[in-house]
Design a protein around this motif. Structure first.
Motif, PDB file in Angstrom:
ATOM      1  N   GLU A  41      33.436  19.017  -3.986  1.00 15.02           N
ATOM      2  CA  GLU A  41      32.815  18.176  -3.516  1.00 15.02           C
ATOM      3  C   GLU A  41      31.484  17.648  -3.942  1.00 15.02           C
ATOM      4  OE1 GLU A  41      33.538  21.402  -1.419  1.00 15.02           O
ATOM      5  OE2 GLU A  41      33.658  20.510   0.162  1.00 15.02           O
ATOM      6  N   ASP A  42      31.044  18.602  -5.008  1.00 11.78           N
ATOM      7  CA  ASP A  42      29.869  18.264  -6.430  1.00 11.78           C
ATOM      8  C   ASP A  42      30.657  17.169  -7.252  1.00 11.78           C
ATOM      9  OD1 ASP A  42      28.473  18.902  -5.403  1.00 11.78           O
ATOM     10  OD2 ASP A  42      27.169  20.811  -6.441  1.00 11.78           O
ATOM     11  N   ASP A  95      31.098  14.128  -5.786  1.00 10.10           N
ATOM     12  CA  ASP A  95      30.205  12.867  -5.691  1.00 10.10           C
ATOM     13  C   ASP A  95      29.623  12.473  -7.063  1.00 10.10           C
ATOM     14  OD1 ASP A  95      30.144  14.584  -3.161  1.00 10.10           O
ATOM     15  OD2 ASP A  95      28.354  15.517  -3.407  1.00 10.10           O
ATOM     16  N   SER A 107      29.255  19.490 -11.132  1.00 14.15           N
ATOM     17  CA  SER A 107      29.131  20.664 -10.258  1.00 14.15           C
ATOM     18  C   SER A 107      28.046  21.411 -10.066  1.00 14.15           C
ATOM     19  CB  SER A 107      30.136  21.797 -10.503  1.00 14.15           C
ATOM     20  OG  SER A 107      29.753  22.667 -12.307  1.00 14.15           O
TER      21      SER A 107
END
Lengths: 316, 316
Positions: free
Chosen positions: A104-105, A108, A285
């Motif tokens: 996810e990071d 993003d 991350s």
């Protein structure tokens, strides 16, 4: 081994204090600098070490595995496998674990870099802080982000999470991947070059495996074109960095958002001086939350292996 | 008026060249600086002017409408109405038009600012360019963006587009709006303060109408808390800027992404010197594509009004 003896682990390269603290309470740790001769650094402990911790930028070579005859498990911080000799690990029956909790990071970060470049966020901030706005200047216009064409090079877990995010911006998504994904509707292009030609934003999300140098070269960047934005959250060595510098400086591409570089932490001076790039220090991350999750994931893998014989997130 | 006479328009404040060029070919334009006495600046033309162009930061006051007895239409660049006297316009039967084609860009900017602050994009870029990374330093960790709690202050068109984008990041969305939206499932809080208390990211998306000073004050910022991020893409005067400066400098909030300020283009020096803020020069709708759409929207409104008696995007 008697029950009072603690399992010994080699810690290759810098690891995070929380990991050292947690595992140090249960295991005997031997810290080794990444450049060291591991056998020499460990001395007689090399014969006893049953687990190793490392990170993807250092990894664990066949040579190091060779020096650790009782090695059972390698726990990597991160998800990159390109510097760990998986085939030797398989032959030897050594389990390799990663920390698959960072996708996810990273996705993003890809969105953030793309928006930042196209909407001139960082360059706008620089201009405000330098007093350009207060002096009466007019901010240069950026380019719209929503509704554009996004090309994803490498539709793995990160690429898919990125695609999900970009869909909310009404982007038209296409991809290139040597292994087509049968479960997605996004158009698949036959090459990265073809994908670049049809993209406003080109995201490099490929895994940095061996033999994959220069997935993005001068031709791909030329195909992306003078209004195109290139984003790299994968590995610097997957890009011909000299060609990227040329493309940025000459205006062959519109701009670039780069979290990774060929020779980190060194960034080419021409990029440092460029206005149309956003340069981050490999932080895709690097959040408090995800680093804590990654710490825990490493700790869990080592603990689980030595108590149950099963790792929690082994590489298949 | 004979058929050979051209309709005359007052151009209040700077307008974009494409608008001036297009309308100048069909209408007689009288350019007036924003601070000028409009009647004096226009002279006898004030009696003939039938349309006016302005922008939301200048607007059109009752006084100016007074000076233009034949005014039929005011075309505003942008969507802000707080400096245009709508009730006088209504009484006089003057049509006011905006350019409602910028919402996506503004919502995008809100996402970009929030991610930039939490993931330390601009500060990371600054650190790389200053040589901190190459010197062997370690980048400070940001905070995760995905999965967090987003509070939206003002769920109008921009707030809704923002919510759609944030959902793709698995955010939990809540809002405060004096007019609850019956068609959404997001939890509605009773006050902005309550919303801030339950938010990791607080987005100010309210319209900047009169009498709405300081929707965000020291209490709201304190409720957002030391890990919270405040984003303003609405109007600077909706925030107690002194309280915001205090909250940023003291660490009462984690950071802020600010595209608008109380006294633009002046930004408080304490913000200019702060590491935990991203400052952009009111560029939320400033993209090549959207500015061209806004130009065309103004041109269409004026043309349509004087040829058909209907504006294309009148304020209801």
């Amino acid at each position: 081994m008697t029950t009072t003896e603690r399992v010994e682990l080699a810690v290759i390269g810098r690891q995070r204090p929380a990991v050292i603290e947690a595992l140090g309470a249960e295991f005997t740790l031997h810290e080794v600098a990444p450049g060291d001769d591991v056998a020499a650094a460990l001395g007689p402990a090399a014969e006893r070490v049953r687990g190793a911790l490392s990170n993807p930028m250092v990894g664990l070579s066949a040579e190091v595995m060779e020096a650790l005859p009782k090695l059972e498990i390698v726990a990597l911080f991160g998800v990159g496998l390109e510097r760990t000799d998986l085939s030797t690990a398989r032959e030897r029956g050594i389990v390799v674990t990663t920390t698959p909790v960072l996708y996810e990071d990273v996705a993003d970060t890809a969105v953030a870099l793309a928006m930042d470049v196209s909407r001139r966020i960082t360059s706008g901030d620089r201009w405000v802080r330098a007093g350009g706005w207060a002096a009466g200047g007019h901010a240069g216009a950026g380019r719209r982000f929503s509704g554009k064409r996004a090309g994803i090079l490498g539709l793995g877990r990160i690429g898919r999470m990125l695609a999900k995010r970009l869909e909310a911006f009404d982007m038209r998504i296409a991809y290139y991947d040597p292994r087509p994904a049968p479960d997605v509707d996004y158009p698949l292009h036959r090459t990265g070059l073809e994908l670049a030609r049809e993209s406003d934003f080109l995201f490099l999300c490929a895994a940095g495996g061996p033999g994959q140098r220069h997935l993005v070269d001068a031709d791909v960047l030329a195909a992306l074109g003078p209004e195109g934005v290139f984003v790299n959250i994968a590995r610097g060595w997957l890009v011909d960095e000299a060609a990227l510098v040329d493309a940025v400086v000459s205006g062959a591409i519109g701009g670039a958002g780069l979290d990774v570089f060929d020779d980190e932490p060194n960034v080419p001076q021409a990029l440092v001086e460029a206005e149309n790039v956003v340069l981050t220090p490999h932080i895709a991350s690097n959040t408090v939350e995800t680093r804590a999750d990654m710490d825990q994931c490493m700790i869990d893998n080592i603990r689980s292996w030595f108590s149950t014989g099963q790792a929690t997130t082994p590489v298949p």
